[in-house]
Scaffold this active site. Structure first.
Site, PDB file in Angstrom:
ATOM      1  N   ASN A   1       8.934  -1.158 -18.523  1.00 12.55           N
ATOM      2  CA  ASN A   1       7.621  -1.780 -18.561  1.00 12.55           C
ATOM      3  C   ASN A   1       7.605  -3.000 -19.480  1.00 12.55           C
ATOM      4  OD1 ASN A   1       6.344   0.104 -16.829  1.00 12.55           O
ATOM      5  ND2 ASN A   1       6.087   1.545 -18.528  1.00 12.55           N
TER       6      ASN A   1
ATOM      7  N   CYS B   1       8.440   3.840 -10.037  1.00 12.19           N
ATOM      8  CA  CYS B   1       7.530   2.751  -9.687  1.00 12.19           C
ATOM      9  C   CYS B   1       7.647   2.521  -8.193  1.00 12.19           C
ATOM     10  CB  CYS B   1       7.872   1.475 -10.460  1.00 12.19           C
ATOM     11  SG  CYS B   1       6.872   0.060  -9.965  1.00 12.19           S
TER      12      CYS B   1
ATOM     13  N   ASN C   1       5.931   0.506  -6.097  1.00  8.44           N
ATOM     14  CA  ASN C   1       5.965  -0.892  -5.685  1.00  8.44           C
ATOM     15  C   ASN C   1       7.311  -1.528  -6.019  1.00  8.44           C
ATOM     16  OD1 ASN C   1       3.288  -0.893  -4.724  1.00  8.44           O
ATOM     17  ND2 ASN C   1       2.492  -1.283  -6.775  1.00  8.44           N
TER      18      ASN C   1
ATOM     19  N   CYS D   1      -0.648  -0.223  -8.300  1.00 10.41           N
ATOM     20  CA  CYS D   1       0.295   0.760  -8.837  1.00 10.41           C
ATOM     21  C   CYS D   1       0.714   1.653  -7.672  1.00 10.41           C
ATOM     22  CB  CYS D   1      -0.355   1.578  -9.947  1.00 10.41           C
ATOM     23  SG  CYS D   1       0.667   2.945 -10.546  1.00 10.41           S
TER      24      CYS D   1
END
Length: 330
Positions: A71, A80, A82, A232
């Site tokens: 992050n 994650c 995406n 998200c």
């Protein structure tokens, strides 16, 4: 020269680095330093990003590669969705395969190329799992319950009901109306639960969702380690599962659910196998820029000598989003 890509899924933006293409791999400390520098909105590249995606080798012959998600604040995300779509595209083009597995922190996940949403909008489907409602997988405490499914939690809010799901990122979800969605409730709650608090003491992604129609949602997420994001992926996936469980008249298992977000749109499909759940997350995998940088600078997190080029794909994505919003008025 080392190469990176600036990528996004639903405008959830990342830099992508393939460690296997370097003469000398970055250490974990160097990767974290690079992530915090390159994603900085003011001092990073290309107005920053939400995180750094690190592609690397894997010991499992059944997977094409591994993905680590760092992050913007330097913390490590379990998954994650995406980002996984963009890593899937990268590995697909690198190895010439359209369906394969990628090793993530908690599990190898199936991915595949899908029919493009629109011209110039490459689209991939990724598996979101494992799914759990157990308190220790999120984790949370001091809420007088071991699971949270469509429950009021007066410790967090006097009026809203919540569902908590790990996928494996932890998510806290509430279905709300326009007034709540447009208020500062999500920001206040997300900030509270990602600071020092006795409930979600490791932090949690908080999503508010508005039901638009049959199998249609709008979702906004305050993301752990990032704050507000355009989208998200794991949040939209977890919210789709909560949609099917909590609102069975409006959502159906095994059918495509359209999920709108501030950055665009994805589709999900929630699978129920005798109470075991997993979700398909289907959406764009866009490369907006390529970046060349001396490898020594990459190790030192020096960005001054980066050479940046546009791919032209962002214009196609924006055209797609404009068409979607005009058609659905979202």
């Amino acid at each position: 020269m080392a190469q990176l890509q600036k990528v996004h899924g639903s405008m959830n933006q990342f830099f992508l680095l393939d460690q296997t293409e370097l003469d000398s791999k970055l250490t974990q400390e160097q990767l974290v330093n690079l992530a915090t520098h390159i994603t900085d909105q003011n001092k990073g590249l290309l107005d920053g990003a939400d995180g750094l995606l690190v592609v690397d080798d894997t010991d499992d012959d059944a997977t094409l590669g591994s993905m680590q998600v760092i992050n913007a604040d330097g913390s490590i995300a379990s998954m994650c969705g995406n980002g996984l779509r963009t890593v899937s595209r990268y590995l697909s083009e690198k190895f010439g395969q359209d369906e394969f597995s990628v090793q993530t922190q908690d599990a190898p996940l199936q991915v595949k190329r899908e029919e493009s949403f629109a011209d110039g909008v490459p689209t991939f489907s990724v598996e979101i799992s494992p799914v759990s409602f157990a308190r220790e997988t999120l984790p949370f405490d001091n809420l007088n319950t071991d699971t949270i499914v469509d429950q009021q939690l007066p410790e967090l809010d006097d009026d809203l009901t919540f569902t908590a799901i790990s996928v494996p990122n932890p998510h806290l979800i509430s279905f709300v109306d326009d007034a709540v969605l447009d208020s500062d409730t999500l920001e206040n709650l997300g900030t509270k639960l990602n600071g020092d608090n006795p409930y979600f003491y490791d932090g949690v992604n908080v999503s508010f969702a508005k039901i638009i129609g049959k199998n249609k949602l709008f979702v906004r997420t305050f993301e752990r380690g990032v704050g507000f994001t355009n989208a998200c992926g794991t949040g939209m996936s977890a919210t789709s599962l909560a949609f099917c469980l909590n609102h069975p008249g409006a959502a159906s298992f095994e059918e495509e659910i359209t999920v709108y977000n501030p950055g665009g749109m994805v589709k999900t499909r929630v699978h129920d196998t005798n109470g075991e759940y997993h979700i398909d997350l289907i959406g764009n995998a866009t490369v907006t820029n390529t970046v060349e940088i001396p490898e020594a600078d990459l190790h030192a997190s020096v960005l001054d000598n980066a050479e940046i080029a546009e791919t032209g794909e962002q214009a196609s994505y924006e055209k797609f989003v404009s068409a979607v919003r005009a058609a659905e008025e979202v």
